[in-house]
Design a protein around this motif. Structure first.
Motif, PDB file in Angstrom:
ATOM      1  N   SER A  12      -6.397  -7.721   4.414  1.00  0.00           N
ATOM      2  CA  SER A  12      -7.523  -8.627   4.653  1.00  0.00           C
ATOM      3  C   SER A  12      -8.886  -7.998   4.357  1.00  0.00           C
ATOM      4  O   SER A  12      -9.883  -8.699   4.265  1.00  0.00           O
ATOM      5  CB  SER A  12      -7.478  -9.187   6.075  1.00  0.00           C
ATOM      6  N   TYR A  75      -1.264  -8.617  -3.275  1.00  0.00           N
ATOM      7  CA  TYR A  75      -1.940  -9.543  -2.365  1.00  0.00           C
ATOM      8  C   TYR A  75      -3.307  -9.865  -2.951  1.00  0.00           C
ATOM      9  O   TYR A  75      -4.022  -8.965  -3.380  1.00  0.00           O
ATOM     10  CB  TYR A  75      -2.116  -8.911  -0.977  1.00  0.00           C
ATOM     11  N   ASN A  77      -6.771 -12.006  -1.858  1.00  0.00           N
ATOM     12  CA  ASN A  77      -7.450 -12.679  -0.739  1.00  0.00           C
ATOM     13  C   ASN A  77      -6.534 -12.843   0.468  1.00  0.00           C
ATOM     14  O   ASN A  77      -6.478 -13.909   1.080  1.00  0.00           O
ATOM     15  CB  ASN A  77      -8.026 -14.023  -1.190  1.00  0.00           C
ATOM     16  N   GLU A  79      -3.384 -13.073   0.647  1.00  0.00           N
ATOM     17  CA  GLU A  79      -2.151 -13.833   0.442  1.00  0.00           C
ATOM     18  C   GLU A  79      -1.167 -13.062  -0.427  1.00  0.00           C
ATOM     19  O   GLU A  79      -1.550 -12.512  -1.465  1.00  0.00           O
ATOM     20  CB  GLU A  79      -2.508 -15.151  -0.267  1.00  0.00           C
TER      21      GLU A  79
END
Length: 102
Positions: A12, A75, A77, A79
């Motif tokens: 994140s 990954y 953003n 996701e």
């Protein structure tokens, strides 16, 4: 901090994260090398890589995190996108380039 929380924090806090074997400069498996080449070709500039060989907990934990058994894992953003084969398909279709520019 437990491993899953640590992975979540890494994912994140960077727009594009690749969990891989080795480093961007010295990938230690063909799939990780392929992923790096594709991301460069797609124009990714802010790539953050995590060498799973540096931390056995991360190496095992990332497989549970996305419920995906193999490395590399990309990954964007926060996701989960996929591994080497998925990256190749997405690059060939132009989908990856759109994702990284968004």
């Amino acid at each position: 901090m437990d491993t899953q929380a640590k992975i979540k924090e890494i994912v994140s806090s960077h727009p594009v994260v690749l969990f891989m074997k080795g480093t961007a400069q010295f990938p230690q498996c063909g799939f990780s090398g392929n992923a790096i080449n594709i991301l460069k070709a797609a124009g990714v500039e802010n790539l953050h890589t995590v060498n799973v060989f540096d931390d056995e907990n991360i190496r095992q934990g990332i497989k549970q995190y996305a419920n995906w058994p193999t490395i590399p894992q990309l990954y964007i953003n926060g996701e989960f996108i996929g591994g080497s084969d998925i990256l190749t398909e997405m690059f060939e279709s132009g989908e990856l380039q759109k994702l990284v520019k968004a």
